[in-house]
Every structure is written in structure tokens, then in C-alpha cells.
Motif scaffolding. Structure first.
Motif, PDB file in Angstrom:
ATOM      1  N   GLN A 251      77.800  70.153  87.877  1.00 55.59           N
ATOM      2  CA  GLN A 251      76.931  71.311  88.063  1.00 55.59           C
ATOM      3  C   GLN A 251      75.633  71.190  87.263  1.00 55.59           C
ATOM      4  OE1 GLN A 251      79.294  74.722  87.003  1.00 55.59           O
ATOM      5  NE2 GLN A 251      80.877  74.298  88.518  1.00 55.59           N
ATOM      6  N   ASP A 252      75.375  69.999  86.738  1.00 59.16           N
ATOM      7  CA  ASP A 252      74.171  69.729  85.935  1.00 59.16           C
ATOM      8  C   ASP A 252      74.106  70.674  84.732  1.00 59.16           C
ATOM      9  OD1 ASP A 252      71.928  68.248  85.349  1.00 59.16           O
ATOM     10  OD2 ASP A 252      70.563  69.534  86.477  1.00 59.16           O
ATOM     11  N   ASP A 253      75.252  70.883  84.095  1.00 60.18           N
ATOM     12  CA  ASP A 253      75.348  71.825  82.980  1.00 60.18           C
ATOM     13  C   ASP A 253      75.527  71.121  81.647  1.00 60.18           C
ATOM     14  OD1 ASP A 253      75.483  74.365  81.772  1.00 60.18           O
ATOM     15  OD2 ASP A 253      77.664  74.347  81.825  1.00 60.18           O
ATOM     16  N   VAL A 254      75.365  69.803  81.604  1.00 60.40           N
ATOM     17  CA  VAL A 254      75.476  69.051  80.353  1.00 60.40           C
ATOM     18  C   VAL A 254      74.070  68.615  79.946  1.00 60.40           C
ATOM     19  CG1 VAL A 254      76.447  67.041  79.185  1.00 60.40           C
ATOM     20  CG2 VAL A 254      77.787  68.242  80.927  1.00 60.40           C
ATOM     21  N   GLY A 255      73.663  69.002  78.749  1.00 62.28           N
ATOM     22  CA  GLY A 255      72.362  68.568  78.240  1.00 62.28           C
ATOM     23  C   GLY A 255      72.484  67.215  77.572  1.00 62.28           C
ATOM     24  N   TRP A 256      71.840  66.198  78.143  1.00 63.02           N
ATOM     25  CA  TRP A 256      72.050  64.831  77.680  1.00 63.02           C
ATOM     26  C   TRP A 256      71.081  64.401  76.576  1.00 63.02           C
ATOM     27  CZ3 TRP A 256      76.311  62.247  78.305  1.00 63.02           C
ATOM     28  CH2 TRP A 256      77.157  62.598  79.359  1.00 63.02           C
ATOM     29  N   THR A 257      70.449  65.372  75.919  1.00 64.90           N
ATOM     30  CA  THR A 257      69.788  65.099  74.642  1.00 64.90           C
ATOM     31  C   THR A 257      70.833  65.367  73.564  1.00 64.90           C
ATOM     32  OG1 THR A 257      67.600  65.707  75.484  1.00 64.90           O
ATOM     33  CG2 THR A 257      67.919  65.760  73.095  1.00 64.90           C
ATOM     34  N   VAL A 258      71.444  64.312  73.068  1.00 63.86           N
ATOM     35  CA  VAL A 258      72.647  64.405  72.237  1.00 63.86           C
ATOM     36  C   VAL A 258      72.279  64.325  70.762  1.00 63.86           C
ATOM     37  CG1 VAL A 258      74.797  63.226  71.642  1.00 63.86           C
ATOM     38  CG2 VAL A 258      74.132  63.484  74.037  1.00 63.86           C
ATOM     39  N   SER A 259      72.900  65.182  69.962  1.00 66.31           N
ATOM     40  CA  SER A 259      72.723  65.163  68.510  1.00 66.31           C
ATOM     41  C   SER A 259      74.026  64.730  67.855  1.00 66.31           C
ATOM     42  CB  SER A 259      72.325  66.548  68.001  1.00 66.31           C
ATOM     43  OG  SER A 259      71.101  66.961  68.582  1.00 66.31           O
ATOM     44  N   VAL A 260      73.915  63.897  66.828  1.00 67.51           N
ATOM     45  CA  VAL A 260      75.091  63.359  66.125  1.00 67.51           C
ATOM     46  C   VAL A 260      75.010  63.748  64.659  1.00 67.51           C
ATOM     47  CG1 VAL A 260      76.368  61.280  65.515  1.00 67.51           C
ATOM     48  CG2 VAL A 260      75.241  61.432  67.732  1.00 67.51           C
ATOM     49  N   ASP A 261      76.126  64.192  64.107  1.00 68.19           N
ATOM     50  CA  ASP A 261      76.172  64.544  62.689  1.00 68.19           C
ATOM     51  C   ASP A 261      77.640  64.614  62.268  1.00 68.19           C
ATOM     52  OD1 ASP A 261      75.283  65.106  60.169  1.00 68.19           O
ATOM     53  OD2 ASP A 261      74.242  66.961  60.688  1.00 68.19           O
ATOM     54  N   SER A 262      77.868  64.972  61.020  1.00 66.39           N
ATOM     55  CA  SER A 262      79.236  65.118  60.514  1.00 66.39           C
ATOM     56  C   SER A 262      79.299  66.318  59.581  1.00 66.39           C
ATOM     57  CB  SER A 262      79.679  63.853  59.773  1.00 66.39           C
ATOM     58  OG  SER A 262      78.928  63.716  58.573  1.00 66.39           O
ATOM     59  N   THR A 263      80.501  66.765  59.315  1.00 65.56           N
ATOM     60  CA  THR A 263      80.717  67.858  58.383  1.00 65.56           C
ATOM     61  C   THR A 263      82.005  67.603  57.618  1.00 65.56           C
ATOM     62  OG1 THR A 263      80.975  70.267  58.164  1.00 65.56           O
ATOM     63  CG2 THR A 263      81.941  69.260  60.112  1.00 65.56           C
ATOM     64  N   VAL A 264      82.011  67.964  56.356  1.00 68.87           N
ATOM     65  CA  VAL A 264      83.183  67.788  55.505  1.00 68.87           C
ATOM     66  C   VAL A 264      83.991  69.080  55.506  1.00 68.87           C
ATOM     67  CG1 VAL A 264      84.005  67.359  53.158  1.00 68.87           C
ATOM     68  CG2 VAL A 264      82.071  66.069  54.055  1.00 68.87           C
ATOM     69  N   CYS A 265      85.295  68.963  55.723  1.00 69.07           N
ATOM     70  CA  CYS A 265      86.203  70.110  55.713  1.00 69.07           C
ATOM     71  C   CYS A 265      87.198  69.931  54.571  1.00 69.07           C
ATOM     72  CB  CYS A 265      86.944  70.228  57.046  1.00 69.07           C
ATOM     73  SG  CYS A 265      85.849  70.411  58.477  1.00 69.07           S
ATOM     74  N   ARG A 266      87.270  70.917  53.712  1.00 67.85           N
ATOM     75  CA  ARG A 266      88.223  70.863  52.615  1.00 67.85           C
ATOM     76  C   ARG A 266      89.642  70.848  53.165  1.00 67.85           C
ATOM     77  NH1 ARG A 266      86.821  72.560  47.541  1.00 67.85           N
ATOM     78  NH2 ARG A 266      88.936  71.904  47.065  1.00 67.85           N
ATOM     79  N   ALA A 267      90.507  70.142  52.472  1.00 62.66           N
ATOM     80  CA  ALA A 267      91.907  70.060  52.873  1.00 62.66           C
ATOM     81  C   ALA A 267      92.767  70.826  51.866  1.00 62.66           C
ATOM     82  CB  ALA A 267      92.361  68.608  52.957  1.00 62.66           C
ATOM     83  N   HIS A 268      93.619  71.691  52.374  1.00 61.45           N
ATOM     84  CA  HIS A 268      94.574  72.412  51.530  1.00 61.45           C
ATOM     85  C   HIS A 268      95.599  71.412  50.990  1.00 61.45           C
ATOM     86  CE1 HIS A 268      97.694  75.397  50.490  1.00 61.45           C
ATOM     87  NE2 HIS A 268      96.689  76.268  50.446  1.00 61.45           N
ATOM     88  N   HIS A 269      96.189  71.738  49.839  1.00 62.48           N
ATOM     89  CA  HIS A 269      97.159  70.779  49.286  1.00 62.48           C
ATOM     90  C   HIS A 269      98.390  70.644  50.179  1.00 62.48           C
ATOM     91  CE1 HIS A 269      98.488  74.662  47.485  1.00 62.48           C
ATOM     92  NE2 HIS A 269      99.703  74.167  47.626  1.00 62.48           N
ATOM     93  N   HIS A 270      98.607  71.588  51.108  1.00 58.20           N
ATOM     94  CA  HIS A 270      99.706  71.442  52.063  1.00 58.20           C
ATOM     95  C   HIS A 270      99.461  70.297  53.046  1.00 58.20           C
ATOM     96  CE1 HIS A 270     101.134  75.897  51.511  1.00 58.20           C
ATOM     97  NE2 HIS A 270     101.423  75.114  50.483  1.00 58.20           N
ATOM     98  N   ALA A 271      98.199  69.849  53.166  1.00 58.27           N
ATOM     99  CA  ALA A 271      97.894  68.751  54.081  1.00 58.27           C
ATOM    100  C   ALA A 271      98.348  67.406  53.533  1.00 58.27           C
ATOM    101  CB  ALA A 271      96.388  68.715  54.361  1.00 58.27           C
ATOM    102  N   ALA A 272      98.615  67.334  52.249  1.00 60.52           N
ATOM    103  CA  ALA A 272      99.050  66.080  51.639  1.00 60.52           C
ATOM    104  C   ALA A 272     100.563  65.937  51.775  1.00 60.52           C
ATOM    105  CB  ALA A 272      98.644  66.042  50.171  1.00 60.52           C
TER     106      ALA A 272
END
Length: 286
Positions: A89-110
Motif C-alpha cells: 500500500q506504499d505505506d513504508v517510508g524507506w528513508t531509514v534511521s538506525v540507532d540503539s538504546t540501552v535498557c536496564r536489566a532487573h536482577h531477575h534477568a540474571a
């Protein structure tokens, strides 16, 4: 107890045809819509699985479904088919941006086993790393020009951005609804200083993708000190770079789910599956 639901009838009309059919043998699947609502509730509220409201069914069912569909690739396949319908439907914008983000992990994740489970695409470190802030996971992603996720990848929190760039780009794969190969090549890629390297620029050049990547001051100074031997500066479109905020807005959308902003999952495949579910709901909502 009243539970706020997130999947509207219009969204479910788009998602339901993509859900796996009941098995030929054995018990039938529990209601897919209720199970997706259960998983979404858990990650929106960052609550323990055992606190799942009774209206949303058994927490064991929701958790097992999350892991099973992560292992067999159902979440990624569903997102790909939704992207294919949007691209048709031509609904995807193909000017793409790339980045990252850090998410804290709870001690239950270990505490998970040091080596990944056999038969699963689980990294040995479970995408958990230690830094001065403690345990964390980094989410690398690419978004389209309308702040919607196209590809996701998780690593340990201390990992740098540049090595994960090609992995994220390889995961941009939008199938065609008719004949033809999946679309894997954006028109433009926008990225900040962390991605300004000769390897990344060469990778994009070989694929015929225009790079709009900000150059850090140390690289500029090094080139100027070398004089003519430093070569020409890479092309930079300042007007196009203003659109890079789309990836920041995409990150904000994902982090509205508290269970994604702070990881509590022991397994990276479970956390990444929840990211894919959030992406599916973002695409079907908009």
C-alpha cells in the motif's frame, strides 16, 4: 478486576489471518487474541507472569506461547507479513534511521545458564552485559520515516553500535505480496556519529544506499591535519539528517512498555519476542 486491552477489532482483523492454525493432532490452541493481550499486559505493566489477571487466561499458556513462537520464528514472520502488506500500500517510508538504546536489566534477568539452550538461537551471554550502571541490554533497531520499527537486534549493554549495524541492516527484509524478491535496500540511511566508520560507509556504498551519517569532530580534525592526503569529506545532507528523530520517536514508542524499558527476562529470545510483538501492534495500530 477490569483489564485495559490494547488490541482493537480493526487491529485484530489484520493480525488474525497471520496467526498459526490449530495443530492437526493434539489440543487446539488457546484463544490467540487473549494470549496476545496477556503477553502485552505483562510487558506493558512490567509485572511478574504469575500476577497475570484471570481474565487473560493462564500465565503458563502465555509464557509458553511467547517462547515457542520465538523459537520457530512466528513473531518475525508475522511482522514481515504485516510489513509486506504495508509496503504493497506504499505505506513504508524507506528513508531509514538506525540507532540503539540501552535498557536496564532487573536482577531477575540474571541467572540463566551460561550457554544458550541447544536448538535455540539464544546467545551464550543472553544479551546481558555489565557496565557502570549495572546489568543492561542494548536494543539496536532501524525505523522507517514514520517512526515504526523495521528491524530489531539485541546485544549486551556494553556492546558498541557499529558492529551491530550490518546485522540490523540484514534484518530489513520486506517480502512482496506478489512476485519478486523481498525488498532489503532502503533509499537512504540516517545515523549519528557512532556509525561514522569507513567500513559502514563502504558497506552502504556497495549496496547503492545513500548514507547520511554525521562525522565526529576527531575524524574531521584528523582529515584536516593530513591536508590533501586526507581526501575529501564524505557527503552530508544536513536537511535530510533532520529526519533522524524518527528513530528516537520509535524508541520512545517501544519504551512506553515498561517491561521493554526495563528487562526482566532471563532469555534474550523472550525479550526480543516481546519487542517484535510491540512492533506488530505499532504497525497494525497506525
Amino acid at each position: 478486576m477490569s483489564v485495559r486491552l490494547v488490541i482493537t477489532d480493526a487491529m485484530w482483523d489484520r493480525i488474525e489471518p497471520l496467526m498459526p492454525a490449530d495443530p492437526v493432532r493434539g489440543r487446539r490452541w488457546a484463544d490467540h487474541r487473549r494470549t496476545l493481550e496477556a503477553i502485552a499486559w505483562k510487558y506493558r505493566t512490567c509485572s511478574p507472569w504469575r500476577d497475570l489477571p484471570a481474565e487473560l487466561g493462564s500465565f503458563q499458556t502465555a509464557h509458553k506461547r511467547l517462547i515457542r513462537w520465538a523459537v520457530d520464528g512466528t513473531w518475525e514472520h508475522t511482522l514481515a507479513r504485516i510489513l509486506a502488506a504495508a509496503d504493497a500500500q506504499d505505506d513504508v517510508g524507506w528513508t531509514v534511521s538506525v540507532d540503539s538504546t540501552v535498557c536496564r536489566a532487573h536482577h531477575h534477568a540474571a541467572g540463566a545458564r551460561k550457554r544458550g539452550h541447544p536448538g535455540r538461537s539464544e546467545p551464550d551471554d543472553h544479551a546481558l552485559g555489565r557496565s557502570r550502571g549495572g546489568l543492561s541490554t542494548k536494543v539496536h533497531l532501524a525505523s522507517d520515516s514514520r517512526a515504526r520499527p523495521l528491524a530489531l537486534h539485541v546485544t549486551a549493554g556494553q556492546a558498541s553500535d557499529a558492529p551491530a549495524f550490518e546485522v540490523v541492516m540484514a534484518r530489513i527484509r520486506v517480502p512482496r505480496t506478489g512476485l519478486g524478491r523481498p525488498r532489503t535496500r532502503p533509499e537512504v540511511v540516517l545515523a549519528d556519529r557512532a556509525y561514522s566508520s569507513r567500513a559502514i560507509r563502504g558497506y552502504l556504498r556497495r549496496r547503492g544506499i545513500r548514507a547520511v551519517i554525521l562525522q565526529p569532530a576527531d575524524q574531521v580534525g584528523h582529515r584536516l591535519r593530513r591536508g590533501r592526503a586526507g581526501g575529501r569529506p564524505p557527503r552530508f545532507d544536513a536537511a535530510a539528517y533532520k529526519q533522524r528523530n524518527t528513530v528516537e520517536r520509535c524508541i520512545n514508542r517501544l519504551k512506553q512498555w515498561r517491561g521493554l524499558a526495563m528487562r526482566t527476562d532471563k532469555l534474550a529470545i523472550a525479550y526480543e519476542a516481546a519487542l517484535h510483538l510491540a512492533a506488530i501492534l505499532i504497525w497494525t495500530r497506525h
